[in-house]
Design a protein around this motif. Sequence first.
Motif, PDB file in Angstrom:
ATOM      1  N   TRP A  93       1.194  -1.404  -0.150  1.00 52.88           N
ATOM      2  CA  TRP A  93      -0.401  -0.227   0.111  1.00 52.88           C
ATOM      3  C   TRP A  93       0.435   1.170  -0.290  1.00 52.88           C
ATOM      4  CZ3 TRP A  93      -4.398   2.761  -0.620  1.00 52.88           C
ATOM      5  CH2 TRP A  93      -4.432   3.648  -0.008  1.00 52.88           C
ATOM      6  N   TYR A 130       0.670   3.860  -3.098  1.00 49.10           N
ATOM      7  CA  TYR A 130      -0.177   5.413  -2.688  1.00 49.10           C
ATOM      8  C   TYR A 130       0.934   6.144  -2.676  1.00 49.10           C
ATOM      9  CZ  TYR A 130      -3.347   9.014  -1.052  1.00 49.10           C
ATOM     10  OH  TYR A 130      -4.105   9.307  -1.134  1.00 49.10           O
ATOM     11  N   THR A 190      -5.725   7.141  -6.056  1.00 53.45           N
ATOM     12  CA  THR A 190      -6.214   5.469  -6.591  1.00 53.45           C
ATOM     13  C   THR A 190      -7.160   5.893  -7.747  1.00 53.45           C
ATOM     14  OG1 THR A 190      -7.934   6.355  -5.546  1.00 53.45           O
ATOM     15  CG2 THR A 190      -6.606   4.490  -3.936  1.00 53.45           C
ATOM     16  N   TRP A 197      -4.656   4.760 -10.307  1.00 56.77           N
ATOM     17  CA  TRP A 197      -4.226   3.374 -10.812  1.00 56.77           C
ATOM     18  C   TRP A 197      -5.330   2.763 -12.070  1.00 56.77           C
ATOM     19  CZ3 TRP A 197      -4.120   0.588  -5.057  1.00 56.77           C
ATOM     20  CH2 TRP A 197      -3.261   1.573  -4.724  1.00 56.77           C
TER      21      TRP A 197
END
Lengths: 391, 348
Positions: free
Chosen positions: B122, B126, B137, B140
């Motif tokens: 993570w 991030y 996100t 992504w």
Amino acid sequence: MMNKITGVAPLWRNSRFRGWLFQIMTLAIVGALFWTLFDNLQVNLANRGISTGFGFLDSEAGFGIISHLIDYSESSSYGQAFLVGLLNTLLVSFIGIILATLLGILVGVARLSSNWLISRLALGYVELIRNIPLLLQIFFWYFAVLRSLPSPRQSINWGDAIFMNNRGIYLPSPLPGEGFSLAGWVFGFALVASLLLFRWARRRQHRTGKLFPYWSVSMGLLIGLPLLTQALQGFPLSWELPVLRGFNFRGGIVMIPEFLALLLALSIYTASYIAEIVRAGIQAVNRGQSEAALSLGLTRGQTLRLVVLPQALRVIIPPLTSQYLNLLKNSSLAAAIAYPDLVSVFAGTVLNQTGQAVEVIGITMGVYLLISLSISMLMNWYNHKMRLVER
Amino acid sequence: MNSSLVWLQRNLFSTPLNSGLTLAALYLLWLVIPPIIEWTFLQATWIGDSRTACQSNEGACWAFVDARFSQFIYGLYPEAERWRVDRAFILLVILFAALFVLGFRRSRVVATILIPYPVVAWLLFYGGIFGLEVVETSQWGGLFLTLVIAGVGIVASFPLGILLALGRRSRLVVVRSLSVSFIELVRGVPLISVLFMASVMLPLFLPEGVNFDKLLRALIGITLFQSAYMAEVVRGGLQAIPRGQFEAAESLGLSYWRTMRLIILPQALKLVIPGVVNTFIALFKDTTLVMIIGMFDFLGIVQAATTDPKWLGTAVEGYVFCAAVYWLFCFSMSRYSISVERKLDTGH
């Protein structure tokens, strides 16, 4: 003198007490969670000025739907839009289930064929289709195949009756002429007659052991009699052919590409699962069963119908039903290509227009849940009826 | 007679019907296979920077896939930061290799290695600390996002599914009925309605000011959905454990949780590995649905790329490439599941 029994466990070690305590705690936690969520919902709805309730179902929808089985126009209500979506879902699921079953049985039987090439081809089909996401298959049929067909003017033409183009497939539609309904009545009569015939033939077989060629006679009744009526009346049924007018076809039945893509993808995908279920079901029947039946003098057809199939069906039907339910639930992928099914129309357009998220999602889920649960109940009843009665 | 001729006679031409079927199938293959090979390989265009480069050839325009390849993998993740995604995946591969070397049996070691991984991943994905730039996100995408959703979905739904399965078989009425209602409710509705609920309705249920990220909402929806199916798989394993095991554990004085942790679950979970893998395959295919709520997973980004005016008319190439990747993942997982099943089937 009696000693007092000293070994009694304290209350917190009593398993029943602990069970109750645990349950009360669980209930309290779940209750508190729901209460908080409900409270938040009230506050949020009040802040956004959304009024709750199902009154919105009666107000005018104001959007068109490209395919509807019942009367629908832009001035219809949201409630009618819901019905249109529901009927479209049921339509595509119903036809999809029939096609998937036929294709699935075909492939499943082919998997067991003694012909090496045929069984390999069937295996290839199953392994290819099962391992590709359904949504991708829907896109493939919709964007890569059906929307890439030529424009209406350059339609693919089959005998001036069936046309295929990027607006869909156009089929001739039947136009019942005067006196056509008589054939329907005759068909109903034939249906009753063949049912009575079935009972009579079975009773005769039980009494005398003589077989009656029931299937060919009843098929003859069901197909022959209505056809004969038609011929005597001079075929009152005529066909309306689709005709190119301007930029598009008029007349006939049209199947829009959204519907076709969804139908094709759903049936082909589900058929690959049904094929494996059918194969497993037939394999589950012991080979000795059919050998015994054959040695008793039953024909191959009778062996299959009276010995193998009833046993195979007991294995096949429960997973088959869950595949049917999967197909129904998967039909909600219609939202991705804008086929107006329940999710696309109701949880999509209606939700966006009204903002009644809680009611709309609740109704949508409720409908699927109702269908699923009633079919599971039917399934339990069937399993109960079909279970092996052991002596 | 030659043995291969015998084989042919037995398997392809045993009866007139079989011979006819064989010939029909061969004809069908002859109709289908050569054009496919022609299109895929012989007439294909492999390099170029727009659709026009492919017009000289009849076949597939693989130049499209080539030009968009990195986007298909990473989505809109900034190019300069993509090494972070690579590192996280390399780390995962190294961890799994280490696990195979150490052996799965040392559960303490496994736990100490695996539990921090999601946090590390993570942080890498991030960013925001150690001078790593924050990548929202919403940026992504591609295969990367698909793998993240599938990975989180399976890891999070597994413990939840076990709890639900235990709940469903519990003697406590309240626990049992809560578990049964949740499982049947979720299994009765389509995933897409759960996703709609997570993306539209979830914000309404949260306190004011609390707002979840869209990806997180989708992950919650998928995890809840998946856990109901996982519960049914685990329940199958629990039901296969003989009653004597429960009774023996109870008579040894083990508590409920100890019975489950030490006696029942280790046996039951081993039995359901194939079922879990099959659930995972279903989940992997279902991740494509997140594109309907507006995320660009692998299918979503391929679908978006085919509408690029520079590459119009390359939809088939895009879908075929996409299908090949999904197929490879799902097929190898299903092979793995079958091999485990064979290994476990010690033939009682």
